[in-house]
Design a protein around this motif. Structure first.
Motif, PDB file in Angstrom:
ATOM      1  N   SER A   1       9.734 -16.207  48.293  1.00 40.27           N
ATOM      2  CA  SER A   1       9.918 -15.061  47.405  1.00 40.27           C
ATOM      3  C   SER A   1      11.390 -14.673  47.283  1.00 40.27           C
ATOM      4  O   SER A   1      12.209 -14.966  48.150  1.00 40.27           O
ATOM      5  CB  SER A   1       9.099 -13.863  47.891  1.00 40.27           C
ATOM      6  OG  SER A   1       9.609 -13.336  49.093  1.00 40.27           O
TER       7      SER A   1
ATOM      8  N   ASP B   1      13.880 -11.313  45.243  1.00 45.76           N
ATOM      9  CA  ASP B   1      13.751  -9.962  44.694  1.00 45.76           C
ATOM     10  C   ASP B   1      14.345  -9.815  43.301  1.00 45.76           C
ATOM     11  O   ASP B   1      14.088  -8.826  42.626  1.00 45.76           O
ATOM     12  CB  ASP B   1      14.353  -8.926  45.646  1.00 45.76           C
ATOM     13  CG  ASP B   1      15.814  -9.197  45.978  1.00 45.76           C
ATOM     14  OD1 ASP B   1      16.374 -10.222  45.512  1.00 45.76           O
ATOM     15  OD2 ASP B   1      16.401  -8.396  46.713  1.00 45.76           O
TER      16      ASP B   1
ATOM     17  N   TYR C   1       9.682 -17.260  43.580  1.00 43.34           N
ATOM     18  CA  TYR C   1       8.905 -16.303  42.787  1.00 43.34           C
ATOM     19  C   TYR C   1       9.309 -14.869  43.102  1.00 43.34           C
ATOM     20  O   TYR C   1       9.615 -14.539  44.248  1.00 43.34           O
ATOM     21  CB  TYR C   1       7.399 -16.498  43.026  1.00 43.34           C
ATOM     22  CG  TYR C   1       6.979 -16.298  44.459  1.00 43.34           C
ATOM     23  CD1 TYR C   1       6.557 -15.052  44.913  1.00 43.34           C
ATOM     24  CD2 TYR C   1       7.008 -17.354  45.362  1.00 43.34           C
ATOM     25  CE1 TYR C   1       6.174 -14.867  46.236  1.00 43.34           C
ATOM     26  CE2 TYR C   1       6.633 -17.173  46.671  1.00 43.34           C
ATOM     27  CZ  TYR C   1       6.211 -15.930  47.105  1.00 43.34           C
ATOM     28  OH  TYR C   1       5.841 -15.750  48.411  1.00 43.34           O
TER      29      TYR C   1
ATOM     30  N   LYS D   1       8.935 -11.036  43.934  1.00 43.88           N
ATOM     31  CA  LYS D   1       7.957 -10.232  44.668  1.00 43.88           C
ATOM     32  C   LYS D   1       8.534  -8.827  44.788  1.00 43.88           C
ATOM     33  O   LYS D   1       9.603  -8.652  45.376  1.00 43.88           O
ATOM     34  CB  LYS D   1       7.705 -10.850  46.035  1.00 43.88           C
ATOM     35  CG  LYS D   1       6.608 -10.180  46.809  1.00 43.88           C
ATOM     36  CD  LYS D   1       6.351 -10.927  48.110  1.00 43.88           C
ATOM     37  CE  LYS D   1       5.274 -10.203  48.887  1.00 43.88           C
ATOM     38  NZ  LYS D   1       5.244 -10.634  50.275  1.00 43.88           N
TER      39      LYS D   1
ATOM     40  N   HIS E   1       9.549  -7.741  48.271  1.00 47.35           N
ATOM     41  CA  HIS E   1      10.148  -8.892  48.951  1.00 47.35           C
ATOM     42  C   HIS E   1      10.772  -8.492  50.285  1.00 47.35           C
ATOM     43  O   HIS E   1      11.505  -7.502  50.372  1.00 47.35           O
ATOM     44  CB  HIS E   1      11.220  -9.525  48.049  1.00 47.35           C
ATOM     45  CG  HIS E   1      12.117 -10.486  48.765  1.00 47.35           C
ATOM     46  ND1 HIS E   1      11.712 -11.742  49.134  1.00 47.35           N
ATOM     47  CD2 HIS E   1      13.401 -10.359  49.191  1.00 47.35           C
ATOM     48  CE1 HIS E   1      12.698 -12.352  49.743  1.00 47.35           C
ATOM     49  NE2 HIS E   1      13.737 -11.536  49.784  1.00 47.35           N
TER      50      HIS E   1
END
Length: 130
Positions: free
Chosen positions: A12, A14, A51, A53, A56
């Motif tokens: 992940s 941010d 990805y 998140k 995060h």
């Protein structure tokens, strides 16, 4: 049995734009925007998915290792880009040099591993070719 046709790893982040700037603009990887994140293509063709998140939390372990011909040269290049490699304190169990490089005591000159972070705080490394 499940039929598996491929695999990839993911982690992940941010901020997709900051991650793209870092991984593509700074490290020179290629990326594709997909499913709201980045599919990063690594040297050798492997891919990883970064990805977004909302909550995060940076990984506290190394999520991605970059193999380099010489860790000293790679660390010098990272420093020129303003990227720190002194994340961990040196200890008896993990003796690091002034640049944050852990050396293979039985290895050749230029061997070792050094860690740094991406803009989301995830831990990455440069590690000498085996």
């Amino acid at each position: 049995m499940v039929e598996i046709t491929g695999s990839f790893s993911s982690f992940s982040i941010d901020d997709v734009d900051k991650a793209r700037d870092f991984y593509v603009g700074t490290l020179g990887l290629t990326s594709e925007d997909i499913m709201g994140g980045l599919r990063l293509t690594l040297p050798g063709g492997a891919q990883v998915f970064a990805y977004p998140k909302p909550d995060h939390i940076p990984a506290t372990h190394t999520v991605l290792n970059f193999v380099v011909p010489n860790v000293d040269t790679a660390v010098a290049s990272l420093h020129e880009l303003g990227i720190r490699t002194d994340l961990y304190p040196s200890s008896e169990q993990m003796p690091l040099d002034e640049n944050g490089i852990l050396r293979d005591p039985n290895g050749k000159a230029g061997n070792g591993i050094a860690w740094f972070k991406d803009p989301a705080g995830n831990v990455l490394s440069v590690v000498n070719e085996p």
